[in-house]
Design an enzyme around this catalytic site. Structure first.
Site, short mmCIF file in Angstrom:
data_model
loop_
_atom_site.label_atom_id
_atom_site.label_comp_id
_atom_site.label_asym_id
_atom_site.label_seq_id
_atom_site.Cartn_x
_atom_site.Cartn_y
_atom_site.Cartn_z
N GLY A 165 26.09 0.00 31.92
CA GLY A 165 25.64 1.24 32.59
C GLY A 165 25.41 0.97 34.07
O GLY A 165 25.80 1.77 34.93
N ASP A 170 22.21 -7.09 24.46
CA ASP A 170 23.16 -6.53 23.48
C ASP A 170 24.46 -7.33 23.33
O ASP A 170 25.13 -7.23 22.31
CB ASP A 170 23.52 -5.08 23.86
CG ASP A 170 22.30 -4.16 23.84
OD1 ASP A 170 21.26 -4.58 23.32
OD2 ASP A 170 22.40 -3.04 24.35
O1 F6P Z 1 20.48 -2.18 26.13
C1 F6P Z 1 19.41 -2.99 25.82
C2 F6P Z 1 18.49 -2.31 24.86
O2 F6P Z 1 17.41 -3.17 24.61
C3 F6P Z 1 19.12 -1.84 23.55
O3 F6P Z 1 19.30 -2.89 22.63
C4 F6P Z 1 18.10 -0.82 23.12
O4 F6P Z 1 18.63 0.13 22.23
C5 F6P Z 1 17.73 -0.16 24.40
O5 F6P Z 1 17.95 -1.13 25.41
C6 F6P Z 1 16.31 0.32 24.47
O6 F6P Z 1 16.13 0.96 25.68
P1 F6P Z 1 14.73 1.42 26.26
O7 F6P Z 1 14.12 0.22 26.91
O8 F6P Z 1 15.07 2.46 27.26
O9 F6P Z 1 13.90 1.87 25.12
#
Ligand code: F6P
Length: 329
Positions: free
Chosen positions: A111, A135
């Site tokens: 992203g 990830d």
């Molecule tokens: O992309 C990394 C990650 O930790 C994903 O594994 C998870 O779904 C997401 O970010 C969680 O995002 P946030 O911190 O916005 O809850």
């Protein structure tokens, strides 16, 4: 902050998106490589938000002292919608020009590179990406910084849950992060000896799981650990547990590991990867590379253009998926 001396070189560094263990080790590697080459480093706080707001500081050695072992990111991070707008990117460009930043190093996930790619195309400001994400789904690198620590955190939790699962004779659902990637689930599931694995893409997962659990429990098994990949619906293990109970009458407990997988001291593997990619990113800049992500493919440093990195999330390799199918059912 001091004005850039004529003829000198300045790079900006920021961390963006979900934090990942090893981001600090990367910042340190960047600073130290730049220092050797007489390049100044401007720290940008809170990711693209700080870039838009001009939240900058001139980095010194003390900023990277004793951070190699720390989780999180000392620069702070964010996911911001504003950088997706032309207006937001315009503000960022003005800030960069005012302070005399010659190139931008961005540590983050796909992203973040989407924004970086647009920005680099629009402004011509050289931008280099470094993959930091638990990830491990970023094209152009075998591993992203933070993945190894995250699977070890998940593994530690699975091992602990196994103790209580065996003691009580219980079925457990352990949900791990990773969004659409599934790789945290696959690798922590294999390493933790999970009895079953539920991946969101598998339409028959629940029905197969119910059959296998019923057979195993009828044959005398008293406990089991099911590792669930969160997919796009974090927390959906609760509905899986309910569905399994309705179909099998087997009670269970649900553990959502959540953000603990993002924290903690980075493993040696993540620190070494951070060192390799951080230093290589600085050298890539000095050699005139731009609009690329620095990754490691088959033990060699690889520069991949952003347009090939942002094509979509990389799926786990078939070999590891096959292995998981053999060992977790
Ligand atoms: O992309 C990394 C990650 O930790 C994903 O594994 C998870 O779904 C997401 O970010 C969680 O995002 P946030 O911190 O916005 O809850």
């Amino acid at each position: 902050m001091n004005v850039k001396a004529p003829g000198s070189s300045r790079i900006g560094v920021l961390t963006s998106g979900g934090d990942a263990p090893g981001m600090n080790a990367t910042i340190r590697a960047i600073y130290r490589a730049a220092y050797e080459l007489d390049i100044e480093v401007i720290g940008i706080r809170r990711g693209f938000t700080g870039l838009i707001e001009g939240d900058f500081f001139l980095m010194e050695r003390s900023h990277v002292a004793n951070i190699i072992h720390l989780g999180g990111t000392t620069l702070g991070t964010s996911r911001t919608e504003e950088f997706k707008t032309i207006d937001g990117r315009k503000k960022a460009t003005e800030n960069i020009q005012n302070i005399g930043i010659d190139a931008l190093l961005i540590i983050g996930g796909d992203g973040s590179f989407r924004g970086a790619s647009l920005f680099s195309d629009e402004t011509g400001i050289p931008t280099i990406g470094i993959p930091g994400s638990i990830d491990n789904d970023i094209p152009g690198t075998d591993f992203s910084i933070g993945f190894d620590t995250a699977i070890n955190t998940a593994l530690e939790a699975i091992d602990k849950i196994r103790d209580t699962a065996i003691s009580h004779g219980r079925l457990f659902f352990v949900e791990v992060m990773g969004r659409s990637s599934d790789l945290i689930a696959i690798e922590s599931g294999i390493a933790g000896g999970a009895e079953y694995l539920v991946l969101p893409g598998d339409k028959n997962a629940i029905i197969n799981l119910c059959t296998q659990i019923t057979n195993a429990f009828s044959a005398g098994k008293r406990y089991a650990i099911v590792v669930v990949a969160e997919g796009e619906r974090p927390g959906y293990s609760f509905s899986i547990a309910e569905e399994v109970y309705n179909k099998t009458s087997i009670e269970s407990r649900v553990v959502i590991l959540g953000h603990i997988q993002r924290g903690g001291s980075p493993t040696a593997r993540d620190r070494v990867l951070a060192a390799k990619l951080g230093v290589s990113a600085v050298y890539a800049y000095t050699k005139g590379h731009a609009g690329v992500m620095v990754g490691e493919l088959r033990r060699s440093i690889a520069l991949t253009p952003f347009d090939k990195v942002i094509v979509g999330r990389q799926k786990p390799e078939q070999n590891i998926v096959r292995l998981a199918k053999i060992l977790t059912k």
